[in-house]
Design a protein around this motif. Sequence first.
Motif, short mmCIF file in Angstrom:
data_model
loop_
_atom_site.label_atom_id
_atom_site.label_comp_id
_atom_site.label_asym_id
_atom_site.label_seq_id
_atom_site.Cartn_x
_atom_site.Cartn_y
_atom_site.Cartn_z
N UNK A 88 6.96 -10.85 -2.82
CA UNK A 88 6.84 -10.94 -1.37
C UNK A 88 7.33 -12.28 -0.85
N UNK A 89 7.10 -13.35 -1.60
CA UNK A 89 7.53 -14.67 -1.15
C UNK A 89 9.05 -14.77 -1.09
N UNK A 90 9.74 -14.05 -1.98
CA UNK A 90 11.20 -14.05 -1.90
C UNK A 90 11.67 -13.39 -0.60
N UNK A 91 11.01 -12.32 -0.21
CA UNK A 91 11.37 -11.67 1.04
C UNK A 91 11.02 -12.54 2.24
N UNK A 92 9.93 -13.29 2.13
CA UNK A 92 9.57 -14.21 3.21
C UNK A 92 10.63 -15.30 3.36
N UNK A 93 11.15 -15.81 2.24
CA UNK A 93 12.21 -16.82 2.30
C UNK A 93 13.45 -16.25 2.96
N UNK A 94 13.82 -15.04 2.62
CA UNK A 94 14.98 -14.42 3.25
C UNK A 94 14.74 -14.20 4.75
N UNK A 95 13.52 -13.82 5.10
CA UNK A 95 13.19 -13.66 6.52
C UNK A 95 13.26 -15.00 7.25
N UNK A 96 12.82 -16.08 6.58
CA UNK A 96 12.88 -17.40 7.19
C UNK A 96 14.33 -17.85 7.38
N UNK A 97 15.18 -17.56 6.41
CA UNK A 97 16.60 -17.90 6.55
C UNK A 97 17.23 -17.13 7.72
N UNK A 98 16.93 -15.83 7.79
CA UNK A 98 17.46 -15.04 8.90
C UNK A 98 16.87 -15.50 10.23
N UNK A 99 15.58 -15.82 10.25
CA UNK A 99 14.96 -16.30 11.48
C UNK A 99 15.56 -17.60 11.96
N UNK A 100 15.92 -18.48 11.03
CA UNK A 100 16.59 -19.72 11.42
C UNK A 100 17.95 -19.43 12.04
N UNK A 101 18.69 -18.48 11.45
CA UNK A 101 19.98 -18.10 12.02
C UNK A 101 19.81 -17.54 13.43
N UNK A 102 18.89 -16.62 13.60
CA UNK A 102 18.71 -15.99 14.92
C UNK A 102 18.22 -17.01 15.95
N UNK A 103 17.29 -17.86 15.55
CA UNK A 103 16.77 -18.85 16.49
C UNK A 103 17.83 -19.85 16.91
N UNK A 104 18.65 -20.28 15.95
CA UNK A 104 19.68 -21.29 16.27
C UNK A 104 20.87 -20.68 17.00
N UNK A 105 21.15 -19.40 16.78
CA UNK A 105 22.27 -18.76 17.46
C UNK A 105 21.88 -18.27 18.85
N UNK A 106 20.65 -17.78 19.01
CA UNK A 106 20.24 -17.17 20.28
C UNK A 106 19.26 -18.03 21.06
N UNK A 107 18.14 -18.42 20.42
CA UNK A 107 17.06 -19.04 21.19
C UNK A 107 17.41 -20.45 21.65
N UNK A 108 17.88 -21.31 20.75
CA UNK A 108 18.15 -22.70 21.14
C UNK A 108 19.23 -22.78 22.21
#
Length: 757
Positions: free
Chosen positions: A443-463
């Motif tokens: 599960x922690x591996x999937x959480x890391x992948x989700x965090x990587x994707x979340x960083x991409x989405x946040x930096x591309x869209x939210x910021x």
Amino acid sequence: MSLSSTGSPDTTSRRRRPAEFAQDSSSEHDPLLGYSNEQVYDRTCGSQHTADTSTSSSHHFLYPATKCISAHACQSHHTCEDSWKESQNKRTIRAENEVEANKLVNNYRFGFRKWKSHVTERPFEDRSDVVKELYSELNVVKPHSGPGQCITCGNVAYVLLFGWWVSLAYFLVGILMFVTITGVPYGKLCWKLCCYFLWPFGNTIHEVGNTLRRCCEHVPDCECSMEAEEDNSPFLLPSPTEVPVPEMSGQPLRTTYWRRFATYVWLLLGYPPLVVVHILACFISWILVFTIPVFKMNARTLGVILLLPPEDVYISAGSQRKRQGYETRALLCCYHAANWYYYKYTVDGINVFASNLLPLVIVALVTGYIDRENKYTSSEVKFAIAIGSIIPLSYYIGMGIASISAQSNFAVGAVVNATFGSITELTFYITALLRGHQQANSCLQEVVKAALTGTLLGCILFIPGICMIIGGLRHSEQRFNSRSAGVSCALLFISIGGVFAPTLFSKAYGNLVCDSCTNSTRPNSTSNSSGPFVCHSCHYDLSNGTLFHNHVQPLVYTVSALLPVAYIIGLLFTLKTHSHIYNIHVGEEEVSSHHGTVVHWSRWRSLVILILATVLTSACADLATEHIQPILNQPNISQYFIGVTVLAMVPEIPEIVNGIQFALQNNISLSLEVGSCIAVQVCMLQIPILVLFNAFYDVGFVLIFSDQHLWASIFSVILVNYIFMDGKSDYFQGTALVVIYLILLALYYFAPSPGGC
């Protein structure tokens, strides 16, 4: 280090920017931001400014040549647009001195974090009146028109939050001093301060000088009036050195301060409780940040006023003015209890909010490593404290990187940025992968992948979106350099294509495997029965040794090797062959005085703090991953959602703040690239490093993402590239980006948890 480009034909046409444009006389703007492209457009099509044609080879930071067309020459709208397009291809970034310029070169042009903090001390006399007020010592008496001007919301809030109980403490201590008899002078002083601290605004505490005191001692029958006629001078500064007055023979000398019995009664009985009161007031007012004037007032009272002889302290009302000269000096004079501009306040170059969060690191380490059995604190609280402690540490890491880079050559700056630029996120990701491998928890591996994707989405869209909204509300339309934004978008396309290539490959050639399948019409029938089946926990099979080891894994290694190469090519493009797109400028006045520049942190100090902050970040990340499991076990929240929000965006909070500040100061270009540079960094540096780490120490990290990660990232890059095409931004475009980001978050919130969680 030379920034001049030998390979660009535009290099020879650059002209040094006139020094008068190096100063920001309107407001306290960040001098590293320079002019926005909208301002360049206005100068191009409406000003009569003539560029200085003289060039200088003694300095490397040059101003890009901009065609200055007069109002008569700009005959049509098409001419103005052509001039705008030409000036749009270049960006001018202003720096105060060469040290700040080196910081921009080694940080900004690398595509790493653009920390807003200055690495050098800015001359106090050059700051605006607002900033000078922030750093004042509250010992300057200003012209006072009447008591009404001090009645503000902040001052009224002071009475409710601080004034009444501080005043009550002085009243009680005054009674105690009167009871001791010998402490009567201190009792009178406490009652005066009791009235003062109930409403101190506009009132002044003075120290009576030796000259006036001797006059009163020599002629006890005269009226030594403390009041005097109104003074018309603008300020009452601390008094100069007093002129000595000859002692009169036959008069007894006053007992010195440390030879009085009353002094020791005061220090033993009266002073200690007031120390507790003032320390508590200092702590509360400092934590609230905007009430820092209250902190200064209490600190000065505790450290100076309460240690003076009581007869040397005189309090004047707001309508009274002290006689100018050498008899007295102002010790404390406060007019406002709160100031909204204290969000700019820095402590040794670090923003006050970050310094206030630093104690969270100690709390996280103490509660995490001492209370192992969770007797006093739950795992949820420990996780929240550990995540919160990463925020100030990321600020200190960024300041250390910027300070070392600014004071070093190109090679050292490159090494420091490449080594520590992503240390905060990488520390958390590697720690989570190690813990998941040790506990056999996929599960922690999937959480890391989700965090990587979340960083991409946040930096591309939210910021970019939130910066466009806030900047658009203050400025109707903002312009940015579409050429440099195009470079960032191209790198984003390469990054997303490379990172998700193994995922697309596995979906094209892999086998879809499901854990359980049942016949929807006949649940008890065998798998050979006809009819539709309902399958659960389906995923693409990577256990096939032939497919994974011979095809998918080599593709992952190939992509991980090509992405850094593409990043290096991007660096060469912006640093060498097309460096005219980014021009760092130092004004002539600053060039002449850069040798006197004082840096906040020396190189050795920066290195020590950088290493220490990195170690503490590792410890806090270890605690966060240790106590994350209760958060992941929440039945109503998807693990995907936790990864793409909390774990992804908390380390990026400093970047969000920086981007918003850039947008408010009409420099949307930096705001937009804050996010895009982080996204490029995640794909081209962080993910290849994780793949390399897994190659040397197998923690089970496979660069295969879920469908939701894949399509959300691709859609976000296409959308942001479309918005960046015209080189203009407004709050509507920012709203579109933020709404899309929130929609994607809703998808993650309602998505089922990944397999293994």
